[in-house]
Scaffold this active site. Structure first.
Site, PDB file in Angstrom:
ATOM      1  N   ARG A  19      -7.810   2.486   2.183  1.00 39.98           N
ATOM      2  CA  ARG A  19      -7.826   1.041   2.368  1.00 39.98           C
ATOM      3  C   ARG A  19      -8.276   0.675   3.794  1.00 39.98           C
ATOM      4  NH1 ARG A  19      -1.825  -0.378   0.568  1.00 39.98           N
ATOM      5  NH2 ARG A  19      -2.545  -2.541   0.841  1.00 39.98           N
ATOM      6  N   ILE A  31       1.647   7.989  -2.940  1.00 36.57           N
ATOM      7  CA  ILE A  31       0.581   7.000  -3.027  1.00 36.57           C
ATOM      8  C   ILE A  31       1.247   5.630  -3.003  1.00 36.57           C
ATOM      9  CG2 ILE A  31      -1.142   8.427  -4.191  1.00 36.57           C
ATOM     10  CD1 ILE A  31      -0.306   7.290  -6.849  1.00 36.57           C
ATOM     11  N   ASP A  32       0.501   4.609  -2.612  1.00 30.99           N
ATOM     12  CA  ASP A  32       1.070   3.273  -2.465  1.00 30.99           C
ATOM     13  C   ASP A  32       1.581   2.718  -3.793  1.00 30.99           C
ATOM     14  OD1 ASP A  32       0.333   3.373   0.213  1.00 30.99           O
ATOM     15  OD2 ASP A  32      -1.593   2.384  -0.151  1.00 30.99           O
ATOM     16  N   LYS A  33       2.501   1.786  -3.697  1.00 31.70           N
ATOM     17  CA  LYS A  33       3.095   1.155  -4.878  1.00 31.70           C
ATOM     18  C   LYS A  33       2.035   0.655  -5.846  1.00 31.70           C
ATOM     19  CE  LYS A  33       5.718  -2.946  -6.244  1.00 31.70           C
ATOM     20  NZ  LYS A  33       6.356  -4.209  -5.776  1.00 31.70           N
TER      21      LYS A  33
END
Length: 305
Positions: free
Chosen positions: A238, A138-140
């Site tokens: 997103r 998953i993104d930062k």
């Protein structure tokens, strides 16, 4: 060091910044990597070093001296990770917002992998020394749960479930705008943005991507939604929410210019569920929203953002 030579022949590249265009010539290069090489004088145009904002011209001769990447020695770190489930084959671990999943250029410590190496001794090795145990990411700036493989047999089984679209992955997101319907499905292929290699977009030649969503709560200017992934493309939620006109609050890459600065997108991977690789038992865990996310939701409810 290895040298790469290019001649600017495409009119679409004329008067474009060099740090934006060079990653198009080599997909393994990132824009930040190119900018670092430029600062070190490793990028020349017509025999002379240039700056990152140099605008290319037709027939320019570009030489990039690719700096050798030195493998970092990844060390275990006590990061006090929250482990929601663990047995001899798999684990479910919580990644806080702001933490990178695995080491990469500029991030060799403080990553989830550093913490896993300290708290979980046995990790699968399929993805190499720099990504032990990592099955998906998953993104930062997205918080939430990840499934971790502790051996290669479990790793392969979990990857197969991801490919078969049988893993449950539910996210909570706060988006701009008032969504007028209760639920929906976004079925739109995602690929590298042809106008910005550092971002993703809905592209006709992209990979299939499907996101299901339902509205949890409507506010005057925002909507709280639950999203369930059928596929797992980079930045999928997103990109998809932006595509239908409801970008995520706080998203610096895909959100509107006036989105609040909350340290990254308002997105939380709250539910992960899968079939245990050895026993066949269905395992699911849920992580509550972090307090910082709850605070942003309350601001939206009071129309303060």
């Amino acid at each position: 060091m290895e040298q790469h030579q290019f001649k600017i022949e495409d009119s679409a590249h004329h008067l474009q910044r060099i740090d934006k265009i060079l990653p198009i010539f080599n997909s393994e290069w990132s824009r930040s990597q190119i900018q670092d090489w430029i600062k070190e004088g490793l990028v020349a145009v017509n025999g002379k070093p240039v700056k990152s904002n140099y605008k290319l011209k037709l027939d320019d001769q570009v030489v990039v001296t690719e700096k050798e990447v030195i493998e970092a020695d990844i060390q275990p770190e006590n990061l006090n990770l929250d482990i929601y489930y663990e047995d001899e084959d798999v684990a479910i671990v919580y990644k806080p917002k702001g933490m990178v999943v695995h080491p990469s250029a500029g991030h060799y410590s403080g990553t989830l992998v550093n913490g896993l190496m300290y708290q979980i001794k046995d990790l699968s090795g399929i993805n190499g020394e720099i990504r032990p145990g990592i099955v998906h990411r998953i993104d930062k700036d997205t918080s939430g749960l990840l499934m971790i493989a502790k051996n290669d047999v479990a790793h392969r089984a979990l990857v197969e479930q991801l490919m078969a679209k049988t893993v449950t992955r539910k996210y909570t997101a706060l988006v701009h705008g008032h969504i007028p319907h209760e639920f929906g499905t976004i079925d739109a292929p995602i690929g590298r943005n042809k106008n910005d290699r550092q971002s993703m977009a809905v592209e006709d030649d992209g990979k299939p991507a499907v996101t299901h969503f339902n509205v949890l709560e409507n506010f005057k200017n925002h909507t709280l939604v639950s999203c369930q992934l059928e596929t797992g493309r980079t930045h999928q939620i997103r990109v998809h929410m932006k595509y239908i006109g409801y970008p995520l609050v706080g998203d610096p890459k895909y959100g509107p210019k006036k989105t609040p600065d909350i340290g990254g997108q308002a997105l939380h991977a709250g539910v992960i569920g899968f079939e245990h690789p050895r026993t066949g038992e269905y395992i699911e865990r849920t992580a509550p929203l972090p307090e910082s996310f709850e605070a942003v939701i309350e601001q939206a409810r009071r129309e303060e953002i």
